[in-house]
Motif scaffolding. Structure first.
Motif, PDB file in Angstrom:
ATOM      1  N   TRP A   1      14.542   1.948   4.088  1.00  0.00           N
ATOM      2  CA  TRP A   1      14.726   0.649   4.176  1.00  0.00           C
ATOM      3  C   TRP A   1      15.054   0.194   5.522  1.00  0.00           C
ATOM      4  O   TRP A   1      15.063  -0.889   5.925  1.00  0.00           O
TER       5      TRP A   1
ATOM      6  N   ILE B   1      12.165  -5.264  -1.876  1.00  0.00           N
ATOM      7  CA  ILE B   1      10.993  -5.999  -1.186  1.00  0.00           C
ATOM      8  C   ILE B   1      11.091  -7.567  -1.897  1.00  0.00           C
ATOM      9  O   ILE B   1      11.182  -8.630  -1.169  1.00  0.00           O
TER      10      ILE B   1
ATOM     11  N   ASN C   1      14.009  -9.685  -1.439  1.00  0.00           N
ATOM     12  CA  ASN C   1      14.075 -10.169   0.202  1.00  0.00           C
ATOM     13  C   ASN C   1      12.909 -11.374   0.298  1.00  0.00           C
ATOM     14  O   ASN C   1      13.203 -12.254   0.915  1.00  0.00           O
ATOM     15  N   LYS C   2      11.747 -11.028  -0.298  1.00  0.00           N
ATOM     16  CA  LYS C   2      10.720 -12.219  -0.365  1.00  0.00           C
ATOM     17  C   LYS C   2      11.252 -13.535  -0.907  1.00  0.00           C
ATOM     18  O   LYS C   2      10.793 -14.370  -0.453  1.00  0.00           O
TER      19      LYS C   2
ATOM     20  N   THR D   1       9.381 -12.635   6.477  1.00  0.00           N
ATOM     21  CA  THR D   1       9.161 -11.226   6.740  1.00  0.00           C
ATOM     22  C   THR D   1       8.021 -10.574   5.879  1.00  0.00           C
ATOM     23  O   THR D   1       7.836 -10.750   4.828  1.00  0.00           O
ATOM     24  N   GLN D   2       7.244  -9.804   6.455  1.00  0.00           N
ATOM     25  CA  GLN D   2       6.057  -9.064   6.224  1.00  0.00           C
ATOM     26  C   GLN D   2       6.416  -7.607   5.744  1.00  0.00           C
ATOM     27  O   GLN D   2       7.340  -7.174   6.736  1.00  0.00           O
ATOM     28  N   TYR D   3       6.162  -6.899   4.636  1.00  0.00           N
ATOM     29  CA  TYR D   3       6.476  -5.254   4.446  1.00  0.00           C
ATOM     30  C   TYR D   3       5.041  -4.784   4.471  1.00  0.00           C
ATOM     31  O   TYR D   3       3.922  -5.127   4.126  1.00  0.00           O
ATOM     32  N   GLU D   4       5.304  -3.476   5.240  1.00  0.00           N
ATOM     33  CA  GLU D   4       4.312  -2.591   5.204  1.00  0.00           C
ATOM     34  C   GLU D   4       4.939  -1.274   4.607  1.00  0.00           C
ATOM     35  O   GLU D   4       5.777  -0.830   5.355  1.00  0.00           O
ATOM     36  N   VAL D   5       4.371  -0.747   3.688  1.00  0.00           N
ATOM     37  CA  VAL D   5       4.825   0.702   3.244  1.00  0.00           C
ATOM     38  C   VAL D   5       3.855   1.645   3.263  1.00  0.00           C
ATOM     39  O   VAL D   5       2.404   1.229   2.703  1.00  0.00           O
TER      40      VAL D   5
ATOM     41  N   LYS E   1      -0.031  -2.733   1.749  1.00  0.00           N
ATOM     42  CA  LYS E   1       0.610  -3.385   2.694  1.00  0.00           C
ATOM     43  C   LYS E   1       0.830  -4.812   1.968  1.00  0.00           C
ATOM     44  O   LYS E   1       0.073  -5.263   1.150  1.00  0.00           O
TER      45      LYS E   1
ATOM     46  N   GLY F   1       2.997  -8.519   1.772  1.00  0.00           N
ATOM     47  CA  GLY F   1       3.642  -9.516   2.573  1.00  0.00           C
ATOM     48  C   GLY F   1       2.738 -10.769   2.080  1.00  0.00           C
ATOM     49  O   GLY F   1       2.130 -10.690   1.043  1.00  0.00           O
TER      50      GLY F   1
END
Length: 176
Positions: free
Chosen positions: A97, A139, A142-143, A149-153, A173, A175
């Motif tokens: 994280w 995620i 937080n979204k 914010t974009q998240y990429e896992v 991906k 977001g």
């Protein structure tokens, strides 16, 4: 776990049906959550050879099967999937994280319980699915703050069997 570079754990599993049918002898003992001993099966009266790890998990017995199918501790000695995740997986999740690359290795003979600890079985989820669930919950939380914010896992899982690498790469991906 934060700040630790390498954490080493060992876990003893219950006998499987084949071992029970063979009337296998238990030669492993664990003490204080960190020490694991092994005895010579031909001389069980001899003191065990002791080894120290960051974690020694007793999962051989001391559990009850709940109505859901979850194997819950029936005594304080038993380490269930939650205990293993709290000690090992939570630190991996927290560090991931924060943006760090994290690795978790399971090593042992075929049938020693690696898959059970890492992936789990039915209601007894292992470290990997719990990490994924908790990560995506974070995620989503937080979204909802709508901060753009974009998240990429990226998750990679590899199995090495008979000195051959078998791998599956999962890329997600997430977001807007």
């Amino acid at each position: 776990m934060p700040g630790d570079n390498i954490v080493v754990a060992v876990r003893v599993r219950p006998f499987n049906d084949r071992e029970k049918a063979m009337k296998a002898q238990l030669v492993i003992e664990m003490a204080d959550g960190k020490s694991t001993g092994i005895r010579d099966p031909s001389n069980m009266s001899e003191e065990p050879k002791m080894f120290t790890f960051d974690h020694s998990y007793w999962s051989h017995d001391g559990y009850k099967t709940e109505s859901s199918g979850y194997l819950a501790p029936s005594d304080s000695k038993y380490a269930d999937q939650k205990k293993v995740f709290d000690d090992l997986g939570k630190g991996v999740l927290d560090n991931a994280w924060k943006g760090y690359n994290c690795s978790l290795f399971a090593y042992g003979q075929t049938g020693s319980g690696k898959s059970y600890s890492m992936v789990g079985y039915k209601e007894n989820k292992g470290i990997v699915p719990i990490v994924c669930e908790d990560l995506f919950k974070r995620i989503e939380k937080n979204k909802k703050k709508n901060n753009g914010t974009q998240y990429e896992v990226f998750i990679s899982m590899f199995e090495i069997y008979c000195e051959k690498v078998c791998g599956a790469l999962i890329s997600l991906k997430i977001g807007r």
